[in-house]
Design a protein around this motif. Structure first.
Motif, short mmCIF file in Angstrom:
data_model
loop_
_atom_site.label_atom_id
_atom_site.label_comp_id
_atom_site.label_asym_id
_atom_site.label_seq_id
_atom_site.Cartn_x
_atom_site.Cartn_y
_atom_site.Cartn_z
N PRO A 34 0.80 -1.23 0.00
CA PRO A 34 0.00 0.00 0.00
C PRO A 34 0.83 1.27 0.00
CG PRO A 34 -0.88 -1.57 1.58
CD PRO A 34 0.46 -2.09 1.14
N TYR A 35 2.04 1.20 0.51
CA TYR A 35 2.87 2.40 0.60
C TYR A 35 3.47 2.78 -0.75
CZ TYR A 35 2.39 2.17 5.61
OH TYR A 35 1.86 2.16 6.87
N PHE A 36 3.54 1.83 -1.66
CA PHE A 36 4.10 2.15 -2.96
C PHE A 36 3.28 3.22 -3.66
CE2 PHE A 36 5.55 -2.58 -3.23
CZ PHE A 36 6.44 -2.36 -2.19
N ASN A 37 1.98 3.24 -3.37
CA ASN A 37 1.07 4.22 -3.96
C ASN A 37 1.43 5.65 -3.57
OD1 ASN A 37 -0.81 3.45 -5.79
ND2 ASN A 37 -2.54 3.50 -4.39
N SER A 38 2.09 5.80 -2.42
CA SER A 38 2.36 7.15 -1.92
C SER A 38 3.68 7.71 -2.43
CB SER A 38 2.34 7.17 -0.39
OG SER A 38 3.38 6.37 0.14
N SER A 96 -0.21 15.44 -9.50
CA SER A 96 -1.21 14.62 -10.12
C SER A 96 -1.61 13.39 -9.33
CB SER A 96 -0.69 14.15 -11.49
OG SER A 96 0.50 13.41 -11.33
N ARG A 97 -0.79 12.96 -8.34
CA ARG A 97 -1.08 11.68 -7.72
C ARG A 97 -1.80 11.82 -6.39
NH1 ARG A 97 3.82 7.61 -8.35
NH2 ARG A 97 2.16 6.17 -7.84
N ASN A 98 -1.34 12.78 -5.52
CA ASN A 98 -2.04 13.07 -4.28
C ASN A 98 -2.27 11.84 -3.42
OD1 ASN A 98 -2.38 15.74 -5.24
ND2 ASN A 98 -4.02 14.97 -6.53
N LYS A 99 -1.26 11.05 -3.16
CA LYS A 99 -1.43 9.81 -2.42
C LYS A 99 -0.57 9.81 -1.16
CE LYS A 99 -2.33 7.39 -6.72
NZ LYS A 99 -1.81 6.40 -7.68
N PHE A 100 -0.87 10.69 -0.24
CA PHE A 100 -0.04 10.79 0.94
C PHE A 100 -0.44 9.81 2.01
CE2 PHE A 100 0.00 14.79 -1.17
CZ PHE A 100 1.35 14.96 -1.33
N ASP A 101 -1.70 9.43 2.05
CA ASP A 101 -2.15 8.45 3.01
C ASP A 101 -2.35 7.14 2.27
OD1 ASP A 101 -3.76 6.92 4.87
OD2 ASP A 101 -3.91 8.81 5.97
N CYS A 102 -2.01 6.06 2.89
CA CYS A 102 -2.10 4.78 2.21
C CYS A 102 -3.52 4.26 2.13
CB CYS A 102 -1.22 3.75 2.93
SG CYS A 102 0.53 4.15 2.79
N GLU A 103 -4.45 4.88 2.83
CA GLU A 103 -5.84 4.45 2.74
C GLU A 103 -6.56 5.29 1.68
OE1 GLU A 103 -6.95 1.89 4.28
OE2 GLU A 103 -5.05 1.61 5.31
N ASN A 127 0.11 11.63 8.06
CA ASN A 127 1.00 10.50 7.84
C ASN A 127 2.19 10.81 6.95
OD1 ASN A 127 -0.45 8.69 9.41
ND2 ASN A 127 -1.82 8.14 7.75
N THR A 128 2.39 12.07 6.58
CA THR A 128 3.48 12.38 5.65
C THR A 128 4.84 11.95 6.21
OG1 THR A 128 2.25 14.24 4.74
CG2 THR A 128 4.62 14.19 4.34
N ALA A 129 5.17 12.36 7.42
CA ALA A 129 6.46 11.98 8.01
C ALA A 129 6.51 10.49 8.28
CB ALA A 129 6.71 12.77 9.30
N TYR A 130 5.40 9.92 8.76
CA TYR A 130 5.36 8.48 9.01
C TYR A 130 5.52 7.71 7.70
CZ TYR A 130 3.52 3.90 10.36
OH TYR A 130 3.35 2.55 10.57
N ASN A 131 4.81 8.12 6.66
CA ASN A 131 4.96 7.45 5.37
C ASN A 131 6.39 7.53 4.85
OD1 ASN A 131 2.30 6.74 5.31
ND2 ASN A 131 1.72 8.02 3.60
N ALA A 132 7.03 8.68 5.05
CA ALA A 132 8.42 8.82 4.62
C ALA A 132 9.31 7.84 5.37
CB ALA A 132 8.89 10.25 4.86
N ALA A 133 9.06 7.67 6.66
CA ALA A 133 9.85 6.73 7.45
C ALA A 133 9.65 5.30 6.98
CB ALA A 133 9.47 6.86 8.93
#
Length: 355
Positions: free
Chosen positions: A9-13, A265-272, A307-313
């Motif tokens: 799911p994180y690949f989307n972000s 164009s993608r706007n996928k910062f949250d994995c949900e 989740n931006t910082a968490y997703n980056a981690a």
């Protein structure tokens, strides 16, 4: 406590690099690293930041490291310090310059290193009180290696950090021994349940914890949302791998930060999928840029970027492990150097973003 193990799911972000971008789009990373004669950690962290997508990287290190660092990575900006310099002014100037700060790789534990870190944290705390500046920068602080070791010995620095975490996202990257020094837990207790340790520390200190190990754990600041990376990459069991990870976190954050500022164009910062951004609800300023709030976590009150910082981690941990696997295919699992992993990061990002 919910532990996620599926990385897909994180690949989307992972955002596409913006076609009309410039180096300013992808931010300024300050690497406070490398005591006298310890240039390797600074180099690896800065290299990984660039390889992961950062626009501009700057060394802040002991002056003795100038020649080797400017030779190894001439693309980076450089500023050196010495025992006789004005550390307070140095810290203020560089904190104001940076968007993302990595503090600690190879920094050592000398009085000079302690003083530089202390003044840097003081400057970050002062700077974080400026709402307009925070809105402009959406900053991040990453504490790694000797930054954590110095922190563990200083109650006053822990207090400084607790005030910083109220205002901006902070990520720490301890291995089990560093976490033992930070938390007071025994090494055995940490090894028996690293997820619980990371969760408890994040919750009590309001920061993101990356608990490094063969299966690295990432806990968000609430301690309730965790990711465990189950891809074991033995090639990473080499000196310098942690420095590469800290740089990868910074670089990945600059990618997500640029996307959040541009709302590309993608706007996928949250994995949900249910939490993806509705552009129609996002306010803009006079220039047409989207407005972020002062925390670095959200755009306005209505659109979540928590989740931006968490997703980056999480993404950095995934990409780092995959890069180790890729480097092993080229150099052999015993022959991989940390810089080989760093140099593989960009290819992994491209391959994952295409999935």
């Amino acid at each position: 406590m919910n532990i996620q193990t599926d990385p897909s799911p994180y690949f989307n972000s992972i955002p596409l690099r913006l076609p009309d971008s410039n180096k300013g789009t992808y931010g300024k990373v300050l690497v406070l690293a490398g005591c006298k004669g310890m240039s390797g950690a600074a180099y690896l962290s800065a290299l990984a930041s660039y390889r992961t997508g950062a626009g501009l990287v700057k060394f802040l290190t002991h002056e003795d490291n100038r020649t080797i660092l400017q030779t190894l990575l001439p693309e980076a900006v450089y500023e050196g310090y010495e025992e006789s310099g004005d550390v307070n002014e140095l810290a203020k100037r560089n904190v104001q310059w940076a968007d993302v700060i990595i503090a600690g790789p190879g920094l050592g534990n000398s009085l000079l290193s302690q003083n530089v870190l202390r003044e840097t944290l003081k400057s970050i705390k002062a700077f974080s009180l400026d709402d307009d500046l925070i809105k402009k920068k959406s900053p991040l602080l990453i504490l790694d290696a000797d930054g954590l070791n110095i922190l563990s010995k200083s109650p006053s620095l822990k207090e400084e950090l607790s005030e910083i975490t109220e205002r901006i996202p902070v990520i720490i990257t301890p291995h089990p021994m560093e976490m033992s020094r930070l938390s007071g837990k025994s090494l055995q207790e940490i090894l028996e349940n690293p997820a619980l340790t990371a969760s408890e520390y994040s919750k009590s200190h309001k920061l993101i914890t990356i608990m490094k190990g063969s299966e690295t754990i990432v806990s968000d600041k609430t301690g309730e949302k965790l990711f465990k990376n189950t891809l074991k990459s033995p090639a990473l069991s080499k000196g310098g791998s942690g420095d590469v990870l800290s740089g990868a976190i910074a670089g990945m954050y600059t990618l997500l930060r640029a996307e959040s500022g541009n709302m590309g164009s993608r706007n996928k910062f949250d994995c949900e999928p249910s939490n993806r951004v509705d552009l129609s609800s996002v306010p803009t300023d006079e220039s047409g840029s989207y407005i972020t709030d002062g925390s670095g976590y959200e755009i306005s009150e209505s659109v979540s970027f928590k989740n931006t910082a968490y997703n980056a981690a999480v993404l950095a941990v995934i990409i780092h492990a995959e890069a180790g696997v890729l480097a092993a295919k080229q150099y052999g699992i015993n022959g991989v150097l940390a810089r080989d992993t760093a140099n593989s990061l960009g290819r992994i990002i491209d391959s994952l973003s295409e999935q």
